[in-house]
Design a protein around this motif. Structure first.
Motif, PDB file in Angstrom:
ATOM      1  N   ALA A 101       6.691   7.554  -8.582  1.00 33.02           N
ATOM      2  CA  ALA A 101       6.099   7.394  -7.250  1.00 33.02           C
ATOM      3  C   ALA A 101       4.581   7.553  -7.292  1.00 33.02           C
ATOM      4  O   ALA A 101       3.840   6.771  -6.668  1.00 33.02           O
ATOM      5  CB  ALA A 101       6.714   8.396  -6.276  1.00 33.02           C
ATOM      6  N   GLU A 102       4.101   8.552  -8.043  1.00 29.04           N
ATOM      7  CA  GLU A 102       2.653   8.785  -8.108  1.00 29.04           C
ATOM      8  C   GLU A 102       1.937   7.625  -8.802  1.00 29.04           C
ATOM      9  O   GLU A 102       0.870   7.184  -8.363  1.00 29.04           O
ATOM     10  CB  GLU A 102       2.385  10.096  -8.856  1.00 29.04           C
ATOM     11  CG  GLU A 102       0.900  10.454  -8.915  1.00 29.04           C
ATOM     12  CD  GLU A 102       0.653  11.779  -9.618  1.00 29.04           C
ATOM     13  OE1 GLU A 102      -0.509  12.040  -9.977  1.00 29.04           O
ATOM     14  OE2 GLU A 102       1.638  12.537  -9.815  1.00 29.04           O
ATOM     15  N   THR A 103       2.555   7.111  -9.860  1.00 18.09           N
ATOM     16  CA  THR A 103       1.958   5.980 -10.572  1.00 18.09           C
ATOM     17  C   THR A 103       1.906   4.738  -9.689  1.00 18.09           C
ATOM     18  O   THR A 103       0.901   4.005  -9.668  1.00 18.09           O
ATOM     19  CB  THR A 103       2.757   5.667 -11.844  1.00 18.09           C
ATOM     20  OG1 THR A 103       2.831   6.847 -12.663  1.00 18.09           O
ATOM     21  CG2 THR A 103       2.109   4.537 -12.630  1.00 18.09           C
ATOM     22  N   ALA A 142       1.791   4.694  -6.412  1.00 14.94           N
ATOM     23  CA  ALA A 142       0.771   4.905  -5.377  1.00 14.94           C
ATOM     24  C   ALA A 142      -0.625   4.645  -5.933  1.00 14.94           C
ATOM     25  O   ALA A 142      -1.482   4.049  -5.261  1.00 14.94           O
ATOM     26  CB  ALA A 142       0.877   6.325  -4.833  1.00 14.94           C
ATOM     27  N   ARG A 143      -0.855   5.087  -7.181  1.00 17.94           N
ATOM     28  CA  ARG A 143      -2.168   4.852  -7.801  1.00 17.94           C
ATOM     29  C   ARG A 143      -2.416   3.368  -8.029  1.00 17.94           C
ATOM     30  O   ARG A 143      -3.511   2.865  -7.786  1.00 17.94           O
ATOM     31  CB  ARG A 143      -2.238   5.610  -9.125  1.00 17.94           C
ATOM     32  CG  ARG A 143      -3.563   5.408  -9.873  1.00 17.94           C
ATOM     33  CD  ARG A 143      -3.625   6.310 -11.100  1.00 17.94           C
ATOM     34  NE  ARG A 143      -2.463   6.144 -11.940  1.00 17.94           N
ATOM     35  CZ  ARG A 143      -2.295   5.150 -12.820  1.00 17.94           C
ATOM     36  NH1 ARG A 143      -3.234   4.215 -12.942  1.00 17.94           N
ATOM     37  NH2 ARG A 143      -1.208   5.089 -13.562  1.00 17.94           N
ATOM     38  N   ASP A 182       9.944   9.856 -11.455  1.00 22.13           N
ATOM     39  CA  ASP A 182       8.574  10.355 -11.456  1.00 22.13           C
ATOM     40  C   ASP A 182       7.541   9.223 -11.346  1.00 22.13           C
ATOM     41  O   ASP A 182       6.350   9.429 -11.616  1.00 22.13           O
ATOM     42  CB  ASP A 182       8.309  11.167 -12.727  1.00 22.13           C
ATOM     43  CG  ASP A 182       8.548  10.335 -13.996  1.00 22.13           C
ATOM     44  OD1 ASP A 182       9.186   9.263 -13.895  1.00 22.13           O
ATOM     45  OD2 ASP A 182       8.090  10.772 -15.073  1.00 22.13           O
TER      46      ASP A 182
END
Length: 319
Positions: free
Chosen positions: A51-53, A55-56, A49
């Motif tokens: 990937a979003e972090t 990207a940010r 999980d």
């Protein structure tokens, strides 16, 4: 007018060099493998999980933009005096560099203050007693001083004076404004390590210049006029042999900064060298870029001022 025109030309050259350095500093880390966002996130970057972090983080660090855009944004900030913030500590780059400057500054300043007068004395003595035992001894010592790596020399001094004799500390840095005695003791070994290399380089230079000066016609004329040897050697010859050292010392500041990186690592001084090393290992773009650029500005400025001072002392070189 010639000096001012020459100063303007040299300033323009410095600006071009700084631009090339800024490009190099920007590209150096980006061309090496690894993702700064992954390094910053640490072990959590391997979670499904994350990937979003990631990207940010890349967006916050500007890594999602093309390199030319990143460089343009960074250079624009630099021109406004904003060198950015460390991606790992959140501290301003200028503040980090300012905190690391004192150990490096005192290290280099101490090395210069020791090496310059000693190199003048030994260089002039070797030139005066040319092809004698003093000449051979000085040339041998300076060859060793230049050839021995600073890391080995620093470790050797630690083994002798810290481990075997236990009379000097092996590392650490205390501000002279807090405890000058402790500061002085802690700086003996690192300053000696750096001064030995600088002394070797400068002594060779003084020796070459003095050997040439002592063979000039006006020196033979001074001898024929009955002028004493100390006055001929330490007034007339030394003045002409030592003046070019102004530029050489300025140029050697750049080499000293490079040598200081290794010396700081050996003695744990916590200066610019250690800051750069830790930032490179952590892929902290902003700190590496800002520290390299600020250090380069200082080195080039010192060299520029030394060259200008030499031209003011001896205007003949502008002709």
């Amino acid at each position: 007018m010639k000096i001012m025109r020459r100063a303007g030309i040299e300033a323009a050259k410095l600006a071009v060099v700084l631009w090339f350095v800024s490009v190099f500093a920007f590209l150096a880390l980006r061309l090496t493998p690894g993702d700064p966002a992954v390094l910053l996130l640490g072990p959590q970057a391997g979670r499904p999980d994350a990937a979003e972090t990631l990207a940010r983080l890349r967006t916050e660090m500007g890594l999602d933009q093309p390199w030319p855009v990143q460089y343009g944004i960074w250079l624009g900030d630099i021109l406004r005096g904003d060198f950015g913030v460390s991606s790992r500590s959140g501290v301003a780059v200028v503040e980090l560099v300012a905190g690391a400057v004192p150990p490096t500054l005192f290290l280099i300043l101490g090395a210069v203050l020791i090496a310059v007068p000693l190199s003048i004395i030994f260089g002039m003595a070797a030139a005066y007693f040319r092809n004698g035992i003093v000449d051979r001894a000085v040339r041998l010592v300076t060859t060793l001083a230049i050839a021995i790596p600073a890391v080995w020399l620093g470790l050797f001094l630690i083994i002798i004076f810290s481990v075997t004799l236990d009379i000097l500390p092996s590392g650490g840095f205390t501000s002279p404004f807090d405890d000058f005695g402790e500061f002085f003791i802690q700086m003996i070994l690192p300053v000696t390590t750096l001064a030995i290399f600088l002394g070797g380089v400068l002594t060779r230079f003084v020796y070459a210049e003095a050997s040439d000066v002592l063979r000039q016609d006006y020196m033979r004329t001074a001898l024929a006029m009955g002028i004493s040897t100390p006055r001929r050697v330490f007034v007339y010859a030394m003045r002409n042999a030592v003046t070019p050292m102004i530029t050489i010392v300025g140029v050697q500041i750049g080499a000293l900064v490079g040598g200081a990186v290794l010396v700081e690592a050996v003695f744990g001084l916590g200066g610019i060298g250690q800051l750069l090393l830790s930032s490179v290992l952590n892929r902290d773009y902003q700190v590496v870029q800002g520290a390299v650029l600020l250090t380069t500005i200082v080195v080039l400025l010192v060299g520029y001022l030394a060259d200008l001072a030499y031209r003011l002392v001896d205007p003949r070189i502008t002709e």
